[in-house]
Design an enzyme around this catalytic site. Structure first.
Site, PDB file in Angstrom:
ATOM      1  N   ASP A  24       0.786  -1.248   0.000  1.00  0.00           N
ATOM      2  CA  ASP A  24       0.000   0.000   0.000  1.00  0.00           C
ATOM      3  C   ASP A  24       0.817   1.298   0.000  1.00  0.00           C
ATOM      4  O   ASP A  24       0.454   2.269   0.703  1.00  0.00           O
ATOM      5  CB  ASP A  24      -0.954   0.016   1.212  1.00  0.00           C
ATOM      6  CG  ASP A  24      -1.922  -1.148   1.213  1.00  0.00           C
ATOM      7  OD1 ASP A  24      -1.891  -1.964   0.281  1.00  0.00           O
ATOM      8  OD2 ASP A  24      -2.706  -1.256   2.180  1.00  0.00           O
ATOM      9  N   LYS A 129      -6.736  -4.826  -3.015  1.00  0.00           N
ATOM     10  CA  LYS A 129      -7.336  -5.495  -1.852  1.00  0.00           C
ATOM     11  C   LYS A 129      -8.337  -4.579  -1.145  1.00  0.00           C
ATOM     12  O   LYS A 129      -8.035  -3.430  -0.854  1.00  0.00           O
ATOM     13  CB  LYS A 129      -6.236  -5.951  -0.882  1.00  0.00           C
ATOM     14  CG  LYS A 129      -5.402  -4.834  -0.284  1.00  0.00           C
ATOM     15  CD  LYS A 129      -4.345  -5.430   0.632  1.00  0.00           C
ATOM     16  CE  LYS A 129      -3.538  -4.395   1.366  1.00  0.00           C
ATOM     17  NZ  LYS A 129      -4.274  -3.502   2.264  1.00  0.00           N
ATOM     18  N   CYS A 162      -2.028  -2.549   7.801  1.00  0.00           N
ATOM     19  CA  CYS A 162      -2.044  -3.477   6.655  1.00  0.00           C
ATOM     20  C   CYS A 162      -0.817  -4.388   6.594  1.00  0.00           C
ATOM     21  O   CYS A 162      -0.919  -5.531   6.141  1.00  0.00           O
ATOM     22  CB  CYS A 162      -2.216  -2.699   5.359  1.00  0.00           C
ATOM     23  SG  CYS A 162      -3.880  -1.990   5.244  1.00  0.00           S
TER      24      CYS A 162
END
Ligand code: C5J
Length: 222
Positions: A24, A129, A162
């Site tokens: 990310d 995701k 995450c």
């Protein structure tokens, strides 16, 4: 087999079964006007790790090892965004709202993109995701299985959300997980430190942690 110097003990590298997973590294978490900033965070902490993430990515590419990128994002119709996620907290902009870089964390919007310095190159896998963990509702497990990957080196943001969620998912699925310490960051330094400590506690209960220099040195000479 070569070992990467790591905590709580050396990481037994399997060069033919390792991949880098970059979590990310998106504009929405690193730039003013994005999701991270809308939650009141100091996003400059995230941009500071870009050089270390970049040299880790380049090291894996140079060594001929796979690099996988993830992006936290949702469909434009928000059908993969549970109300419990959208409504959480009190951000100035919610996921799906129109912000200065387009709709927050929506596929294809400028702010959702990976930072240009760290952009995937042709042939690299990009996992979109909807959750914090990269295995939930994605094809990641199948891709790793098809490629015979059993060890994952992790970089990216945020360490305690995450990155840690994905490491725990991977650990439960039987992968050996190594976190690159300088190539991950949190908006909260104490959360990064706590995550590193809890990952490698109790004999690497979730995985290992190592320095970027040691990872690069080992993969390039293994
Ligand atoms: C968060 C992430 N923190 N990539 N996402 O919402 O860690």
């Amino acid at each position: 087999m070569r070992e990467i110097p790591a905590q709580p003990f050396a990481f037994p590298l399997q060069r033919d079964a390792v991949a880098l997973v970059v979590i990310d590294m998106q504009r929405d978490f690193a730039e003013p006007g994005g999701f991270g900033a809308s939650l009141g965070n100091d996003v400059s902490r995230i941009t500071r790790i870009v050089p270390d993430v970049k040299r880790l990515i380049e090291g894996f590419r140079k060594a001929g090892l796979p690099v996988i990128h993830t992006m936290e994002c949702h469909r434009p119709d928000l059908s993969d965004l549970p109300a419990a996620k959208r409504n959480r907290g009190n951000p100035t902009l919610r996921i799906g709202d129109e912000g200065p870089m387009g709709r927050i964390l929506i596929v294809g919007e400028p702010g959702t993109a990976i930072l240009p310095e760290l952009a995937p190159i042709d042939g690299e896998t990009v996992i979109e995701k909807p959750g914090k963990g990269a295995f939930y509702a994605t094809e990641l497990g199948d891709i790793l299985g098809d490629r015979g990957i059993r060890q994952l080196v992790f970089a990216g943001v945020t360490t305690e959300v995450c990155v840690q969620t994905t490491m725990r998912e991977a650990n439960d699925r039987g992968y050996e997980c190594l976190l690159a310490e300088e190539a991950t960051e949190s908006y909260f330094p104490e959360f990064k430190a706590a995550t590193i400590a809890m990952i490698r506690a109790q004999g690497a209960i979730v995985g290992w942690t190592a320095h970027v220099d040691d990872i690069l040195e080992t993969i390039n000479h293994a």
